[in-house]
Write an enzyme that holds these catalytic residues in place. Structure first.
Site, PDB file in Angstrom:
ATOM      1  CB  CYS A   1      -0.917  -0.098   1.245  1.00 29.71           C
ATOM      2  SG  CYS A   1      -1.840   1.454   1.431  1.00 29.71           S
TER       3      CYS A   1
ATOM      4  CB  SER B   1      -7.883   3.928  -3.923  1.00 35.51           C
ATOM      5  OG  SER B   1      -9.102   4.137  -3.141  1.00 35.51           O
TER       6      SER B   1
ATOM      7  CB  SER C   1     -12.862   6.981  -1.698  1.00 34.26           C
ATOM      8  OG  SER C   1     -11.714   6.300  -1.504  1.00 34.26           O
TER       9      SER C   1
ATOM     10  CG  ASN D   1      -9.503   1.278  10.533  1.00 39.27           C
ATOM     11  OD1 ASN D   1      -9.829   0.185  11.043  1.00 39.27           O
ATOM     12  ND2 ASN D   1      -9.251   1.262   9.074  1.00 39.27           N
TER      13      ASN D   1
ATOM     14  CB  CYS E   1      -8.245   2.288   5.779  1.00 39.52           C
ATOM     15  SG  CYS E   1      -8.115   0.884   4.466  1.00 39.52           S
TER      16      CYS E   1
HETATM   17  N1  SAH Z   1      -7.238   9.481  -1.333  1.00 42.90           N
HETATM   18  C1  SAH Z   1      -7.441   8.169  -2.258  1.00 42.90           C
HETATM   19  C2  SAH Z   1      -6.595   7.099  -1.511  1.00 42.90           C
HETATM   20  C3  SAH Z   1      -6.708   6.651  -0.134  1.00 42.90           C
HETATM   21  S1  SAH Z   1      -7.179   4.992  -0.054  1.00 42.90           S
HETATM   22  C4  SAH Z   1      -8.918   7.798  -1.866  1.00 42.90           C
HETATM   23  O1  SAH Z   1      -9.621   8.254  -1.069  1.00 42.90           O
HETATM   24  O2  SAH Z   1      -9.435   6.826  -2.280  1.00 42.90           O
HETATM   25  C5  SAH Z   1      -7.884   4.961   1.670  1.00 42.90           C
HETATM   26  C6  SAH Z   1      -8.942   4.414   1.642  1.00 42.90           C
HETATM   27  O3  SAH Z   1      -9.272   4.392   3.242  1.00 42.90           O
HETATM   28  C7  SAH Z   1      -9.998   5.310   1.086  1.00 42.90           C
HETATM   29  O4  SAH Z   1     -11.157   4.591   0.652  1.00 42.90           O
HETATM   30  C8  SAH Z   1     -10.411   6.296   2.469  1.00 42.90           C
HETATM   31  O5  SAH Z   1     -11.705   6.766   2.102  1.00 42.90           O
HETATM   32  C9  SAH Z   1     -10.413   5.021   3.491  1.00 42.90           C
HETATM   33  N2  SAH Z   1     -10.396   5.567   4.775  1.00 42.90           N
HETATM   34  C10 SAH Z   1      -9.942   6.795   5.317  1.00 42.90           C
HETATM   35  N3  SAH Z   1     -10.065   7.094   6.528  1.00 42.90           N
HETATM   36  C11 SAH Z   1     -10.794   5.992   7.081  1.00 42.90           C
HETATM   37  C12 SAH Z   1     -10.834   5.464   8.335  1.00 42.90           C
HETATM   38  N4  SAH Z   1     -10.629   6.090   9.416  1.00 42.90           N
HETATM   39  N5  SAH Z   1     -11.385   4.343   8.586  1.00 42.90           N
HETATM   40  C13 SAH Z   1     -11.364   3.511   7.444  1.00 42.90           C
HETATM   41  N6  SAH Z   1     -11.119   3.594   6.242  1.00 42.90           N
HETATM   42  C14 SAH Z   1     -10.793   5.171   5.713  1.00 42.90           C
END
Ligand code: SAH
Length: 358
Positions: free
Chosen positions: A106, A194, A217, A293, A336
């Site tokens: 990742c 993503s 997302s 999370n 994440c």
């Molecule tokens: N900026 C891109 C890449 C990051 S991917 C995007 O938003 O897709 C990281 C993933 O984890 C994204 O889907 C994001 O929304 C998610 N994410 C962010 N904060 C999180 C959290 N506190 N708990 C679970 N998932 C989360």
């Protein structure tokens, strides 16, 4: 040349032109590229099958900037988090996930992130700067080397810190470096990008030769809900993103992943699930539910497991393919939305409003 240029920023075509400009034979470029990516060498001196005078000439003109492992933690579930220090002293995080089901790196695309999603810790940092192509590909070099996986098949998810489509050119150049047959030879289908859905960049991505898999997302089925969670939704709304996904050239037997962070009482009702299923009708989609999370400073809670199950069941009943993302590495804050680097080098977060998205 005045200052030495950094070989880590060059894809093979760049390297060939740089060598051609110095009248170095073309095959030497492939040789050097293979040393860096196949054999993990970070020092020109170590390229022992290059003639001594060529090595000396290259040393005078080139460096190979490589992120340094500042710390490395291993979770009880096997996930490993690397804190990497870049040439300018900034830090990023990269994560190794051993079995999802394949081995996965990742990778981050920016230091911090400008998107400011309401539930994401990285978003709280604001954007510090874009990563260069060499820094993006460099994370793979460093992790594959540290874990001795250089010769193994692995997947890459651009799901670390940053919004990949907000750093488009560097991400695509990194793809060109990583996918080259003379280096890692990573098939583009082993990469998943993503994004929050920056529309112009998303449309451009659909025309790329080295096209990664796409993950969106989404997090909510309506603009009213999504606008509160993902600020950029006020510019690129749900309907436009779904329309772009319908146009996106998805590989045969493949689908677009829709990530959906589940927030208790916010987007986790059976009604939300039904709306989501309707929204995705006609899209080659699979939904990946990510129970939040939770973290200090994040004003949301993770729904109970039975709420997540109910949401998944409603989707499945509407023939939407759905999975629930297992949280990995939470004990080392590698899950994440938990990637964040604290430190004095990070100036106050740049605010979303001050940035142009195009
Ligand atoms: N900026 C891109 C890449 C990051 S991917 C995007 O938003 O897709 C990281 C993933 O984890 C994204 O889907 C994001 O929304 C998610 N994410 C962010 N904060 C999180 C959290 N506190 N708990 C679970 N998932 C989360």
């Amino acid at each position: 040349m005045s200052s030495p240029s950094n070989l880590a920023e060059l894809d093979l075509a760049d390297l060939e032109s740089a060598f051609a400009a110095r009248s170095v034979e073309r095959f030497r470029a492939r040789q050097v590229f293979a040393w860096i990516y196949k054999r993990g060498v970070t020092d020109i001196e170590a390229m022992t099958d290059l003639p001594r005078d060529l090595r000396a000439a290259l040393l005078a003109d080139f460096t190979i900037a490589t992120p340094q492992v500042a710390s490395h933690e291993r979770s009880s579930d096997g996930t490993e988090k690397f804190l990497l220090k870049l040439a300018d002293g900034k830090h990023i995080e990269s994560v190794f996930i051993p079995d999802t089901p394949a081995m996965t790196f990742c990778i981050s695309t920016q230091v911090g992130c400008a998107m400011a999603c309401a539930f994401c810790l990285t978003g709280k940092m604001g954007l510090v700067r874009n990563l260069t192509a060499g820094e993006i590909a460099g994370q793979v070099r460093v992790l594959a080397g540290a874990l001795e996986l250089r010769d193994k098949a692995f997947n890459i998810v651009l799901m670390g810190m940053g919004e990949p489509l907000h750093n488009y050119d560097a991400v695509m150049k990194a793809m060109s470096i990583l996918c080259d047959t003379h280096g890692f030879h990573l098939p583009p289908r082993r990469v998943t990008l993503s994004t929050v859905g920056l529309l112009p960049a998303l449309e451009k991505l659909g025309r790329e030769e080295l096209m990664p898999n796409l993950a969106i997302s989404l997090h909510a089925p309506t603009d009213a809900q999504r606008g509160e969670l993902v600020p950029i939704n006020r510019k690129y709304g749900v309907a436009d993103i779904i329309a772009a996904c319908k146009q996106f050239p998805v590989r045969r037997r493949s689908r677009i992943t829709f990530e959906y962070v589940m927030l208790a009482g916010v987007n986790d009702s059976a009604d939300d699930a039904r709306k989501l299923a309707r929204l995705l009708a006609g899209v080659k989609a699979k939904v990946n539910l990510i129970p939040l999370n939770a973290a200090a400073g994040i004003p949301f809670e993770r729904p109970a497991d039975d709420v997540v199950d109910r949401f998944a069941r409603v989707l499945a009943e509407q023939d939407v393919t759905v999975s629930v993302r297992k949280s990995r590495g939470r004990d080392i804050r590698a899950a994440c939305g938990q990637l964040i680097v604290e430190g004095p080098e990070h100036s106050p977060a740049q605010k979303l409003a001050t940035l142009a998205f195009d």
